[in-house]
Design an enzyme around this catalytic site. Structure first.
Site, PDB file in Angstrom:
ATOM      1  N   ARG A 120       0.837  -1.204   0.000  1.00  0.00           N
ATOM      2  CA  ARG A 120       0.000   0.000   0.000  1.00  0.00           C
ATOM      3  C   ARG A 120       0.870   1.251   0.000  1.00  0.00           C
ATOM      4  NH1 ARG A 120      -5.106  -1.583   3.476  1.00  0.00           N
ATOM      5  NH2 ARG A 120      -6.188  -0.287   2.003  1.00  0.00           N
ATOM      6  N   GLN A 125      -0.998   2.914  -5.345  1.00  0.00           N
ATOM      7  CA  GLN A 125      -2.318   3.378  -4.917  1.00  0.00           C
ATOM      8  C   GLN A 125      -3.412   3.096  -5.949  1.00  0.00           C
ATOM      9  OE1 GLN A 125      -1.683   7.270  -3.441  1.00  0.00           O
ATOM     10  NE2 GLN A 125      -3.111   7.010  -1.757  1.00  0.00           N
ATOM     11  N   ASP A 128      -4.888  -0.442  -5.734  1.00  0.00           N
ATOM     12  CA  ASP A 128      -5.240  -0.893  -4.382  1.00  0.00           C
ATOM     13  C   ASP A 128      -6.721  -1.274  -4.264  1.00  0.00           C
ATOM     14  OD1 ASP A 128      -5.596  -1.220  -1.680  1.00  0.00           O
ATOM     15  OD2 ASP A 128      -4.642   0.662  -1.099  1.00  0.00           O
ATOM     16  N   SER A 131      -8.459  -0.678  -0.823  1.00  0.00           N
ATOM     17  CA  SER A 131      -8.967   0.671  -0.571  1.00  0.00           C
ATOM     18  C   SER A 131     -10.235   0.939  -1.370  1.00  0.00           C
ATOM     19  CB  SER A 131      -7.909   1.717  -0.935  1.00  0.00           C
ATOM     20  OG  SER A 131      -6.879   1.688   0.007  1.00  0.00           O
ATOM     21  N   TYR A 226      -0.665  -0.217   8.547  1.00  0.00           N
ATOM     22  CA  TYR A 226      -1.659  -1.010   9.285  1.00  0.00           C
ATOM     23  C   TYR A 226      -1.533  -0.811  10.788  1.00  0.00           C
ATOM     24  CZ  TYR A 226      -2.686  -3.439   4.973  1.00  0.00           C
ATOM     25  OH  TYR A 226      -3.074  -3.722   3.699  1.00  0.00           O
TER      26      TYR A 226
HETATM   27  P1  NAD Z   1      -7.778  -1.970   8.076  1.00  0.00           P
HETATM   28  O1  NAD Z   1      -9.001  -2.346   7.309  1.00  0.00           O
HETATM   29  O2  NAD Z   1      -6.712  -2.964   8.267  1.00  0.00           O
HETATM   30  O3  NAD Z   1      -8.263  -1.450   9.535  1.00  0.00           O
HETATM   31  C1  NAD Z   1      -9.248  -0.440   9.658  1.00  0.00           C
HETATM   32  C2  NAD Z   1      -8.855   0.542  10.723  1.00  0.00           C
HETATM   33  O4  NAD Z   1      -9.019  -0.047  12.018  1.00  0.00           O
HETATM   34  C3  NAD Z   1      -7.423   1.035  10.656  1.00  0.00           C
HETATM   35  O5  NAD Z   1      -7.418   2.434  10.519  1.00  0.00           O
HETATM   36  C4  NAD Z   1      -6.822   0.583  11.978  1.00  0.00           C
HETATM   37  O6  NAD Z   1      -5.861   1.486  12.475  1.00  0.00           O
HETATM   38  C5  NAD Z   1      -8.054   0.542  12.854  1.00  0.00           C
HETATM   39  N1  NAD Z   1      -7.922  -0.209  14.120  1.00  0.00           N
HETATM   40  C6  NAD Z   1      -7.298  -1.391  14.373  1.00  0.00           C
HETATM   41  N2  NAD Z   1      -7.404  -1.720  15.694  1.00  0.00           N
HETATM   42  C7  NAD Z   1      -8.135  -0.736  16.273  1.00  0.00           C
HETATM   43  C8  NAD Z   1      -8.589  -0.493  17.590  1.00  0.00           C
HETATM   44  N3  NAD Z   1      -8.311  -1.313  18.622  1.00  0.00           N
HETATM   45  N4  NAD Z   1      -9.318   0.636  17.813  1.00  0.00           N
HETATM   46  C9  NAD Z   1      -9.605   1.497  16.831  1.00  0.00           C
HETATM   47  N5  NAD Z   1      -9.196   1.337  15.553  1.00  0.00           N
HETATM   48  C10 NAD Z   1      -8.468   0.229  15.284  1.00  0.00           C
HETATM   49  O7  NAD Z   1      -7.125  -0.652   7.493  1.00  0.00           O
HETATM   50  P2  NAD Z   1      -7.268   0.024   6.055  1.00  0.00           P
HETATM   51  O8  NAD Z   1      -8.487   0.845   6.022  1.00  0.00           O
HETATM   52  O9  NAD Z   1      -7.139  -1.036   5.019  1.00  0.00           O
HETATM   53  O10 NAD Z   1      -6.017   0.967   5.966  1.00  0.00           O
HETATM   54  C11 NAD Z   1      -5.273   1.325   7.053  1.00  0.00           C
HETATM   55  C12 NAD Z   1      -4.238   2.343   6.629  1.00  0.00           C
HETATM   56  O11 NAD Z   1      -3.386   1.859   5.588  1.00  0.00           O
HETATM   57  C13 NAD Z   1      -4.762   3.628   6.032  1.00  0.00           C
HETATM   58  O12 NAD Z   1      -5.431   4.470   6.833  1.00  0.00           O
HETATM   59  C14 NAD Z   1      -3.467   4.174   5.503  1.00  0.00           C
HETATM   60  O13 NAD Z   1      -2.643   4.689   6.472  1.00  0.00           O
HETATM   61  C15 NAD Z   1      -2.859   2.941   4.925  1.00  0.00           C
HETATM   62  N6  NAD Z   1      -3.137   2.942   3.487  1.00  0.00           N
HETATM   63  C16 NAD Z   1      -2.180   3.443   2.665  1.00  0.00           C
HETATM   64  C17 NAD Z   1      -2.423   3.487   1.304  1.00  0.00           C
HETATM   65  C18 NAD Z   1      -1.408   4.029   0.380  1.00  0.00           C
HETATM   66  O14 NAD Z   1      -0.516   4.706   0.776  1.00  0.00           O
HETATM   67  N7  NAD Z   1      -1.508   3.686  -0.884  1.00  0.00           N
HETATM   68  C19 NAD Z   1      -3.603   3.003   0.790  1.00  0.00           C
HETATM   69  C20 NAD Z   1      -4.559   2.504   1.668  1.00  0.00           C
HETATM   70  C21 NAD Z   1      -4.304   2.467   3.006  1.00  0.00           C
END
Ligand code: NAD
Length: 359
Positions: A120, A125, A128, A131, A226
């Site tokens: 990611r 991006q 992805d 996302s 993550y």
């Molecule tokens: P995910 O589906 O794995 O998790 C969803 C959310 O749950 C995350 O934000 C995580 O921090 C949160 N979480 C986990 N345990 C928790 C707890 N105990 N209490 C509250 N929240 C909790 O995550 P996702 O949506 O797939 O993506 C996470 C992150 O990955 C994004 O926010 C971003 O930083 C990164 N990301 C980067 C890119 C990129 O750069 N291309 C693209 C997508 C996502």
């Protein structure tokens, strides 16, 4: 040289991996597109819409002769056994969840690339799928909650009296959570959100929601964006904070996940007793155990007047745009891994290295 890319019909999903519009806009050169009969039907794309863009073929021909085979979920073992040895199968294999997949793939000679293993990074991006699908799920979760809620989302001032806006609590402010916040705000709700990653705070606030901080969260910048596993002591404090907020919330959207692990339980069974009658919980983490202790995966239940919807695949309920976005992600990947009408899988490339789970 030319590449034959075959799109299979999904057996348990309304989406299709590539839409007619994706093919029309494709920048790929020297490609012959094949589509299995009826593959796009349930997403709203009949065979006739693919006419002139892709040749309709039966499943067996695609499995036996295509050089690249595209699906959303991995095909079954009988299908895999029919795939020609030189082919590349692109799907979402979820090796971080499915412990059997690597052993199953090892029986065959074809290569396998997992869309959900693409790193990611900024460069990747546009490929992805996690996302793009999570964003749809976050949006749909709010619509589903609004539909099940016996109250308004926005504040209403009418001649029949004034109605207070609903309060929405979003647990986990990743891609799905941020979209849930944005959608709830557009519908006029007051929104609060939790996350354990400090980077989420600014994103939550920029969408007009309140960020609820629980001190002592572990945030590992080396975890590729993550969240990491939290201590039991932290989770207990978080559950208490959730309970205090849940008693005032009309809707809770749960999205908290830790990749490759069971989702953290943040809403205890007891918390439901503190919630208002008619409130709604939509648990997008249902497939990995759920953030609510009472969530049942793929089921909607009612407990003490609170509706609890366990659904981790809401993107399937919006198959047209979900297919369009999934297809764009795949096309961007295909541009990256092909050259002059042939596959160009460079293991030194970080996208290939991360996603080619069976070289
Ligand atoms: P995910 O589906 O794995 O998790 C969803 C959310 O749950 C995350 O934000 C995580 O921090 C949160 N979480 C986990 N345990 C928790 C707890 N105990 N209490 C509250 N929240 C909790 O995550 P996702 O949506 O797939 O993506 C996470 C992150 O990955 C994004 O926010 C971003 O930083 C990164 N990301 C980067 C890119 C990129 O750069 N291309 C693209 C997508 C996502």
């Amino acid at each position: 040289m030319s590449l034959t890319i075959g799109i299979l019909k999904e057996s348990k999903d309304n989406r299709v991996a590539i839409t007619p519009d994706n093919i029309k806009r494709s920048k790929l050169k020297d490609v012959i597109w094949w589509i299995e009969t009826g593959a796009g039907e349930s997403a709203g794309f009949s065979d006739s819409l693919y006419e002139g863009l892709a040749q309709t073929k039966d499943r067996n021909t695609i499995l036996k002769e295509a050089t690249v085979i595209l699906t959303i979920f991995p095909p079954g073992d009988n299908d895999m056994a029919a795939i020609q040895s030189e082919a590349l199968l692109i799907s979402q294999f979820r090796p971080y969840q499915d412990e059997t997949i690597n052993t199953r793939l090892a029986q065959y000679s074809f290569k396998a690339l997992s869309m959900d293993m693409i790193p990611r990074t900024t460069l990747a991006q546009a490929m992805d799928v996690l996302s793009s699908m999570a964003s749809i799920a976050g949006y749909k979760a709010v619509l589903l909650a609004a539909q099940n809620l016996p109250r308004y989302f926005p504040m209403m001032i009418t001649s029949a009296g004034s109605i207070k806006p609903s309060k929405v609590l979003v647990i986990g402010a990743g891609v799905a959570g941020l979209q849930a916040i944005a959608t709830s705000r557009k519908l006029g709700a007051i929104v609060e959100a939790f996350d354990v990653r400090s980077a989420a705070k600014e994103e939550v606030q920029s969408l007009g929601a309140k960020f609820v901080e629980v001190a002592g969260a572990q945030d590992d910048k080396g975890a590729g964006g993550y969240a990491v596993q939290q201590s039991e002591e932290f989770l207990a404090r978080q559950r208490a904070e959730v309970q205090a907020r849940a008693s005032k919330a009309d809707v809770i959207i749960c999205t908290a996940q830790i990749r490759g692990r069971k989702a953290p339980v943040l809403i205890e069974a007891e918390t439901i007793n503190h919630m208002r009658y008619g409130s709604v919980i939509v648990d997008l983490a249902a497939a990995t155990g759920g953030n609510c202790a009472l969530t049942e995966n793929d089921k909607t239940i009612k407990v003490n007047g609170v509706t609890i919807i366990g659904n981790s695949s809401l993107e399937c309920d919006m198959p047209e745009d979900a297919s369009q976005m999934y297809g764009n992600n795949i096309l961007n990947l295909l541009v990256h891994i092909t050259k002059d009408g042939a596959l160009n899988l460079r293991m030194e490339d970080e996208i290939v290295k991360g996603s080619l789970i069976k070289p």
